[in-house]
Write a protein that holds these residues in place. Structure first.
Motif, PDB file in Angstrom:
ATOM      1  N   VAL A   9       0.867  -1.175   0.000  1.00 43.85           N
ATOM      2  CA  VAL A   9       0.000   0.000   0.000  1.00 43.85           C
ATOM      3  C   VAL A   9       0.904   1.226   0.000  1.00 43.85           C
ATOM      4  CG1 VAL A   9      -1.778   1.273   1.241  1.00 43.85           C
ATOM      5  CG2 VAL A   9      -1.815  -1.228   1.254  1.00 43.85           C
ATOM      6  N   VAL A  10       0.629   2.173  -0.885  1.00 39.75           N
ATOM      7  CA  VAL A  10       1.428   3.388  -0.991  1.00 39.75           C
ATOM      8  C   VAL A  10       0.563   4.576  -0.578  1.00 39.75           C
ATOM      9  CG1 VAL A  10       2.787   4.886  -2.493  1.00 39.75           C
ATOM     10  CG2 VAL A  10       2.799   2.407  -2.857  1.00 39.75           C
ATOM     11  N   VAL A  11       1.065   5.365   0.378  1.00 40.19           N
ATOM     12  CA  VAL A  11       0.376   6.569   0.843  1.00 40.19           C
ATOM     13  C   VAL A  11       1.241   7.768   0.479  1.00 40.19           C
ATOM     14  CG1 VAL A  11      -0.714   7.692   2.810  1.00 40.19           C
ATOM     15  CG2 VAL A  11      -0.456   5.208   2.800  1.00 40.19           C
ATOM     16  N   ARG A  12       0.620   8.761  -0.132  1.00 37.49           N
ATOM     17  CA  ARG A  12       1.363   9.982  -0.488  1.00 37.49           C
ATOM     18  C   ARG A  12       0.393  11.153  -0.522  1.00 37.49           C
ATOM     19  NH1 ARG A  12       0.823   7.089  -5.287  1.00 37.49           N
ATOM     20  NH2 ARG A  12      -0.251   8.209  -6.973  1.00 37.49           N
ATOM     21  N   SER A  13       0.939  12.339  -0.442  1.00 38.89           N
ATOM     22  CA  SER A  13       0.113  13.539  -0.506  1.00 38.89           C
ATOM     23  C   SER A  13      -0.485  13.687  -1.904  1.00 38.89           C
ATOM     24  CB  SER A  13       0.947  14.781  -0.182  1.00 38.89           C
ATOM     25  OG  SER A  13       1.482  14.704   1.120  1.00 38.89           O
ATOM     26  N   ARG A  14      -1.702  14.195  -1.954  1.00 40.90           N
ATOM     27  CA  ARG A  14      -2.303  14.491  -3.250  1.00 40.90           C
ATOM     28  C   ARG A  14      -1.639  15.730  -3.841  1.00 40.90           C
ATOM     29  NH1 ARG A  14      -6.766  11.289  -3.847  1.00 40.90           N
ATOM     30  NH2 ARG A  14      -7.573  10.384  -1.904  1.00 40.90           N
ATOM     31  N   THR A  15      -1.579  15.781  -5.166  1.00 34.89           N
ATOM     32  CA  THR A  15      -0.857  16.866  -5.835  1.00 34.89           C
ATOM     33  C   THR A  15      -1.372  18.236  -5.429  1.00 34.89           C
ATOM     34  OG1 THR A  15      -0.436  15.424  -7.729  1.00 34.89           O
ATOM     35  CG2 THR A  15      -0.162  17.796  -8.066  1.00 34.89           C
ATOM     36  N   TRP A  16      -2.701  18.370  -5.324  1.00 36.76           N
ATOM     37  CA  TRP A  16      -3.253  19.686  -5.027  1.00 36.76           C
ATOM     38  C   TRP A  16      -2.882  20.169  -3.630  1.00 36.76           C
ATOM     39  CZ3 TRP A  16      -6.352  20.058  -0.802  1.00 36.76           C
ATOM     40  CH2 TRP A  16      -7.013  18.911  -0.366  1.00 36.76           C
ATOM     41  N   GLN A  17      -2.561  19.219  -2.704  1.00 38.07           N
ATOM     42  CA  GLN A  17      -2.208  19.631  -1.347  1.00 38.07           C
ATOM     43  C   GLN A  17      -0.929  20.476  -1.338  1.00 38.07           C
ATOM     44  OE1 GLN A  17      -2.922  15.345   0.268  1.00 38.07           O
ATOM     45  NE2 GLN A  17      -3.039  16.696   2.033  1.00 38.07           N
ATOM     46  N   SER A  71       7.716  19.607   2.033  1.00 36.85           N
ATOM     47  CA  SER A  71       7.544  18.485   2.945  1.00 36.85           C
ATOM     48  C   SER A  71       6.390  17.585   2.501  1.00 36.85           C
ATOM     49  CB  SER A  71       7.290  19.005   4.364  1.00 36.85           C
ATOM     50  OG  SER A  71       7.011  17.945   5.254  1.00 36.85           O
ATOM     51  N   LEU A  72       5.278  18.196   2.112  1.00 36.63           N
ATOM     52  CA  LEU A  72       4.128  17.416   1.638  1.00 36.63           C
ATOM     53  C   LEU A  72       4.460  16.654   0.362  1.00 36.63           C
ATOM     54  CD1 LEU A  72       1.202  19.933   2.269  1.00 36.63           C
ATOM     55  CD2 LEU A  72       1.629  17.794   3.494  1.00 36.63           C
ATOM     56  N   ARG A  73       5.251  17.273  -0.515  1.00 33.67           N
ATOM     57  CA  ARG A  73       5.607  16.609  -1.765  1.00 33.67           C
ATOM     58  C   ARG A  73       6.515  15.394  -1.516  1.00 33.67           C
ATOM     59  NH1 ARG A  73       8.245  19.432  -7.210  1.00 33.67           N
ATOM     60  NH2 ARG A  73       7.785  17.683  -8.599  1.00 33.67           N
ATOM     61  N   ARG A  74       7.390  15.483  -0.518  1.00 42.64           N
ATOM     62  CA  ARG A  74       8.296  14.374  -0.209  1.00 42.64           C
ATOM     63  C   ARG A  74       7.598  13.215   0.491  1.00 42.64           C
ATOM     64  NH1 ARG A  74      11.900  14.052   3.036  1.00 42.64           N
ATOM     65  NH2 ARG A  74      13.512  12.943   1.874  1.00 42.64           N
ATOM     66  N   PHE A  75       6.498  13.513   1.192  1.00 38.60           N
ATOM     67  CA  PHE A  75       5.863  12.515   2.053  1.00 38.60           C
ATOM     68  C   PHE A  75       5.463  11.268   1.273  1.00 38.60           C
ATOM     69  CE2 PHE A  75       1.729  10.812   3.476  1.00 38.60           C
ATOM     70  CZ  PHE A  75       2.144  10.223   4.657  1.00 38.60           C
ATOM     71  N   ARG A  76       5.842  10.110   1.837  1.00 35.59           N
ATOM     72  CA  ARG A  76       5.435   8.837   1.242  1.00 35.59           C
ATOM     73  C   ARG A  76       5.610   7.726   2.278  1.00 35.59           C
ATOM     74  NH1 ARG A  76       8.736   6.138  -3.624  1.00 35.59           N
ATOM     75  NH2 ARG A  76      10.084   5.665  -1.845  1.00 35.59           N
ATOM     76  N   ILE A  77       4.637   6.837   2.318  1.00 33.39           N
ATOM     77  CA  ILE A  77       4.729   5.631   3.140  1.00 33.39           C
ATOM     78  C   ILE A  77       4.411   4.443   2.245  1.00 33.39           C
ATOM     79  CG2 ILE A  77       3.820   4.345   5.114  1.00 33.39           C
ATOM     80  CD1 ILE A  77       3.078   6.966   6.417  1.00 33.39           C
ATOM     81  N   VAL A  78       5.308   3.490   2.193  1.00 38.60           N
ATOM     82  CA  VAL A  78       5.085   2.252   1.445  1.00 38.60           C
ATOM     83  C   VAL A  78       4.946   1.136   2.478  1.00 38.60           C
ATOM     84  CG1 VAL A  78       5.968   0.662  -0.275  1.00 38.60           C
ATOM     85  CG2 VAL A  78       6.426   3.106  -0.504  1.00 38.60           C
ATOM     86  N   ALA A  79       3.757   0.536   2.527  1.00 37.62           N
ATOM     87  CA  ALA A  79       3.469  -0.503   3.524  1.00 37.62           C
ATOM     88  C   ALA A  79       3.388  -1.861   2.838  1.00 37.62           C
ATOM     89  CB  ALA A  79       2.147  -0.189   4.230  1.00 37.62           C
ATOM     90  N   SER A  80       4.059  -2.832   3.420  1.00 34.78           N
ATOM     91  CA  SER A  80       4.017  -4.210   2.931  1.00 34.78           C
ATOM     92  C   SER A  80       4.116  -5.136   4.132  1.00 34.78           C
ATOM     93  CB  SER A  80       5.172  -4.463   1.957  1.00 34.78           C
ATOM     94  OG  SER A  80       6.415  -4.488   2.646  1.00 34.78           O
ATOM     95  N   PRO A  81       3.853  -6.431   3.953  1.00 34.57           N
ATOM     96  CA  PRO A  81       3.975  -7.355   5.089  1.00 34.57           C
ATOM     97  C   PRO A  81       5.360  -7.377   5.724  1.00 34.57           C
ATOM     98  CG  PRO A  81       2.753  -8.377   3.295  1.00 34.57           C
ATOM     99  CD  PRO A  81       3.281  -7.086   2.760  1.00 34.57           C
ATOM    100  N   ASP A  82       6.376  -6.908   4.992  1.00 31.87           N
ATOM    101  CA  ASP A  82       7.733  -6.881   5.539  1.00 31.87           C
ATOM    102  C   ASP A  82       7.992  -5.664   6.420  1.00 31.87           C
ATOM    103  OD1 ASP A  82       8.352  -9.216   4.143  1.00 31.87           O
ATOM    104  OD2 ASP A  82       8.908  -8.085   2.352  1.00 31.87           O
ATOM    105  N   MET A 128      -2.217  11.908   7.076  1.00 30.28           N
ATOM    106  CA  MET A 128      -3.477  12.636   7.070  1.00 30.28           C
ATOM    107  C   MET A 128      -4.533  11.874   6.282  1.00 30.28           C
ATOM    108  SD  MET A 128      -2.418  16.647   6.599  1.00 30.28           S
ATOM    109  CE  MET A 128      -4.176  17.068   6.601  1.00 30.28           C
ATOM    110  N   GLY A 129      -5.784  12.069   6.687  1.00 28.23           N
ATOM    111  CA  GLY A 129      -6.885  11.392   6.014  1.00 28.23           C
ATOM    112  C   GLY A 129      -7.069  11.828   4.578  1.00 28.23           C
ATOM    113  N   LEU A 130      -6.525  12.992   4.195  1.00 26.90           N
ATOM    114  CA  LEU A 130      -6.633  13.472   2.824  1.00 26.90           C
ATOM    115  C   LEU A 130      -5.655  12.785   1.879  1.00 26.90           C
ATOM    116  CD1 LEU A 130      -6.955  17.329   3.428  1.00 26.90           C
ATOM    117  CD2 LEU A 130      -8.762  15.792   2.662  1.00 26.90           C
ATOM    118  N   SER A 131      -4.701  12.075   2.411  1.00 29.47           N
ATOM    119  CA  SER A 131      -3.647  11.497   1.581  1.00 29.47           C
ATOM    120  C   SER A 131      -4.189  10.443   0.628  1.00 29.47           C
ATOM    121  CB  SER A 131      -2.559  10.873   2.467  1.00 29.47           C
ATOM    122  OG  SER A 131      -2.016  11.816   3.351  1.00 29.47           O
ATOM    123  N   HIS A 132      -3.539  10.334  -0.520  1.00 25.78           N
ATOM    124  CA  HIS A 132      -3.886   9.295  -1.491  1.00 25.78           C
ATOM    125  C   HIS A 132      -3.499   7.928  -0.921  1.00 25.78           C
ATOM    126  CE1 HIS A 132      -4.489   7.424  -5.407  1.00 25.78           C
ATOM    127  NE2 HIS A 132      -3.337   6.812  -5.229  1.00 25.78           N
TER     128      HIS A 132
END
Length: 223
Positions: A9-17, A71-82, A128-132
């Motif tokens: 699962v990839v979480v990142r800021s939306r472009t408009w943010q 900071s918002l543009r850099r934000f990213r979380i990549v979630a996996s079982p590992d 944030m809940g707004l994140s993609h």
């Protein structure tokens, strides 16, 4: 689709943010810079330093908006079982094992979100809940981090004996130690299970529930 079906699962800021903050930053810097220059040019005719201070504040606010946009543009979380690969703010990208997540609590803002901390209360990440990808990420955390932790075997009592448990009909209860999100370390909680799910109550919450029940019973008898 169940979270079990996600390879990651990839979480990142939306472009408009971050675009909104970048545009605001540029506008504030231009306006603040112009007003600052104008205030210095007409310093001899101004009644006081108020306009210059306001202009500088607008310029600084613009710089802050640009920093937030980056900071918002850099934000990213990549979630996996590992585990999780987190890049937040201007910190280096880091890997967080799922087992390090002890507390997942909601963010207190109008848009929602989650805040994750370790057993010592240190923040691991927030989203944030707004994140993609946020909805899938929250489901991932519930399934992979929160649920296994809460359903772990009950902790032994301080003396080493088995923790007391209770069961009646479709209800059962035991106690264990769960991190509270503070630096006080894990705190005792009572876990109540039923056919509809499970609830974990800290002792203060349990006292509030039982006290409320006792008050309601007294009121019922008084009637």
């Amino acid at each position: 689709m169940s979270v079990q079906g996600f390879a990651r699962v990839v979480v990142r800021s939306r472009t408009w943010q971050w675009v909104i903050w970048r545009v605001l930053g540029v506008v504030f810097i231009v306006v603040g810079g112009f007003l600052t220059l104008a205030s210095f040019v007409s310093a001899d005719t101004m009644a006081g330093p108020g306009p210059a201070i306001t202009a500088i504040a607008i310029f600084i606010a613009g710089c802050g908006a640009l920093i937030l946009a980056s900071s918002l543009r850099r934000f990213r979380i990549v979630a996996s079982p590992d585990g999780l690969v987190v890049r937040q703010g201007f910190r280096e990208e880091r890997t967080i094992p799922l087992t390090a997540i002890a507390v997942v609590s909601p963010l207190a803002n109008a848009y929602g979100g989650v805040d994750a901390r370790d057993a010592d209360g240190r923040r691991l990440f927030s989203a944030m809940g707004l994140s993609h990808g946020y909805a899938e990420f929250r489901e991932f955390l519930e399934e992979r981090a929160v649920k296994p932790f809460r359903e772990a075997s009950a902790t032994a009592a301080p003396g080493g004996s088995a923790a007391p448990a209770w069961q009646e009909s479709d209800l059962s209860a035991d106690w264990t130690m769960l991190p509270s999100g503070s630096r006080r370390g894990p705190q005792p909680v009572v876990r109540i299970r039923s056919a509809v799910g499970m609830a974990a109550l800290h002792l203060d919450e349990l006292r509030a529930v039982t006290s409320g029940g006792a008050i309601n019973r007294r009121r019922h008898r008084a009637r």
